[in-house]
Design an enzyme around this catalytic site. Structure first.
Site, short mmCIF file in Angstrom:
data_model
loop_
_atom_site.label_atom_id
_atom_site.label_comp_id
_atom_site.label_asym_id
_atom_site.label_seq_id
_atom_site.Cartn_x
_atom_site.Cartn_y
_atom_site.Cartn_z
N LYS A 1 0.84 -1.21 0.00
CA LYS A 1 0.00 0.00 0.00
C LYS A 1 0.87 1.25 0.00
CE LYS A 1 -2.33 -1.09 3.80
NZ LYS A 1 -1.88 -2.47 4.16
N ARG B 1 -10.04 0.73 7.99
CA ARG B 1 -9.67 -0.64 8.33
C ARG B 1 -10.83 -1.38 8.99
NH1 ARG B 1 -3.72 0.43 8.63
NH2 ARG B 1 -2.65 -1.56 8.90
N ARG C 1 11.32 -6.61 5.59
CA ARG C 1 11.18 -5.21 6.00
C ARG C 1 11.62 -5.02 7.45
NH1 ARG C 1 5.40 -2.39 5.25
NH2 ARG C 1 4.92 -3.23 7.29
N ARG D 1 10.97 -1.86 11.85
CA ARG D 1 9.67 -1.46 12.39
C ARG D 1 9.31 -2.36 13.56
NH1 ARG D 1 4.63 -0.25 8.41
NH2 ARG D 1 3.56 -1.40 10.05
N ARG E 1 -1.34 -9.24 13.20
CA ARG E 1 -1.84 -8.24 12.25
C ARG E 1 -2.62 -8.91 11.11
NH1 ARG E 1 3.59 -5.73 11.05
NH2 ARG E 1 2.58 -4.51 9.43
P1 AMP Z 1 0.28 0.35 8.80
O1 AMP Z 1 1.52 1.15 8.70
O2 AMP Z 1 -0.84 0.88 7.95
O3 AMP Z 1 0.50 -1.12 8.61
O4 AMP Z 1 -0.24 0.52 10.31
C1 AMP Z 1 0.53 0.07 11.41
C2 AMP Z 1 -0.35 -0.06 12.65
O5 AMP Z 1 -0.95 1.19 12.96
C3 AMP Z 1 -1.52 -1.02 12.52
O6 AMP Z 1 -1.15 -2.37 12.76
C4 AMP Z 1 -2.48 -0.47 13.57
O7 AMP Z 1 -2.05 -0.85 14.87
C5 AMP Z 1 -2.28 1.03 13.44
N1 AMP Z 1 -3.21 1.60 12.45
C6 AMP Z 1 -2.89 2.17 11.25
N2 AMP Z 1 -3.98 2.58 10.59
C7 AMP Z 1 -5.04 2.27 11.38
C8 AMP Z 1 -6.45 2.40 11.25
N3 AMP Z 1 -7.00 2.93 10.16
N4 AMP Z 1 -7.21 1.96 12.28
C9 AMP Z 1 -6.68 1.42 13.39
N5 AMP Z 1 -5.38 1.23 13.56
C10 AMP Z 1 -4.54 1.66 12.58
#
Ligand code: AMP
Length: 191
Positions: free
Chosen positions: A14, A90, A129, A135, A146
């Site tokens: 993404k 999400r 990654r 991360r 996740r």
């Molecule tokens: P990402 O970088 O999009 O994979 O997001 C990393 C983490 O941030 C996720 O595993 C969630 O814990 C939190 N997170 C990111 N976007 C959202 C969202 N829209 N709703 C809830 N938690 C989020």
């Protein structure tokens, strides 16, 4: 103005493909994961709350997340060409909130681009990654959580996007990053 949702499981690309769209079209990019990581780095109250959820691979509660998204949307728009939503919505509640927020601003979702990647490929990418970016939530245990969160809370959104008439699948077939990005760019060019 074009509002694009980039959708997919953890590690589906993404962020990478959003960056390609930004480069090509100059859209604004809202990555809720990046927003949260920046808050954590800054040591803010919000960051402290977010850290607990992120480190467990859990979602930040909808109410909090929707508030953050609305603020970012209203503050981040720089050129009015378009916005890419990366990692939001999400949950169904987030999707409904996004629809409402956009409608209140005379906007709507133009397309939800669902990036489809084999789960084994995803796991490999995320572990790689972890080595490169370090991360905190890219370790095997958290990655599994996740995925679980993705399948139970996020994937059901595909039906929601379909009902809204905006869902399109983009399957990753093993080619290069560039080839895949070209597919995404070509589609957006036609919007
Ligand atoms: P990402 O970088 O999009 O994979 O997001 C990393 C983490 O941030 C996720 O595993 C969630 O814990 C939190 N997170 C990111 N976007 C959202 C969202 N829209 N709703 C809830 N938690 C989020």
């Amino acid at each position: 103005m074009i509002n694009i949702v980039i959708f997919g499981a953890p590690g589906s690309g993404k962020g990478t493909n959003s960056a390609e769209l930004v480069k090509r079209f100059g859209y604004d990019h809202i990555s809720t994961g990046d927003v949260l990581r920046a808050e954590i780095k800054a040591g803010s109250e919000l960051g402290k709350i977010a850290q607990g959820y992120i480190s467990q691979g859990q979602l930040i509660p909808d109410e909090l997340m929707i508030g953050i998204l609305t603020n970012v949307y209203d503050e981040k728009l720089t050129n009015g060409k378009g916005v890419i939503f990366d990692g939001f919505p999400r949950t169904i509640a987030q999707a409904e909130a996004l629809k409402k927020m956009l409608a209140e601003r005379g906007q709507k979702i133009a397309i939800a681009m669902n990036i489809v990647v084999d789960e084994k490929v995803l796991m490999d990418r995320l572990l790689k990654r972890a080595e490169i970016e370090g991360r905190a939530d890219d370790n095997e245990e958290t990655i599994k959580k996740r995925f679980n969160v993705y399948y139970t809370q996020t994937q059901p959104l595909l039906k929601w996007f379909e009902k809204e008439g905006v869902l399109e699948d983009f399957a990753y077939d093993g080619g290069t990053r560039e080839e895949f990005a070209a597919k995404i760019i070509n589609r957006v060019e036609k919007l």
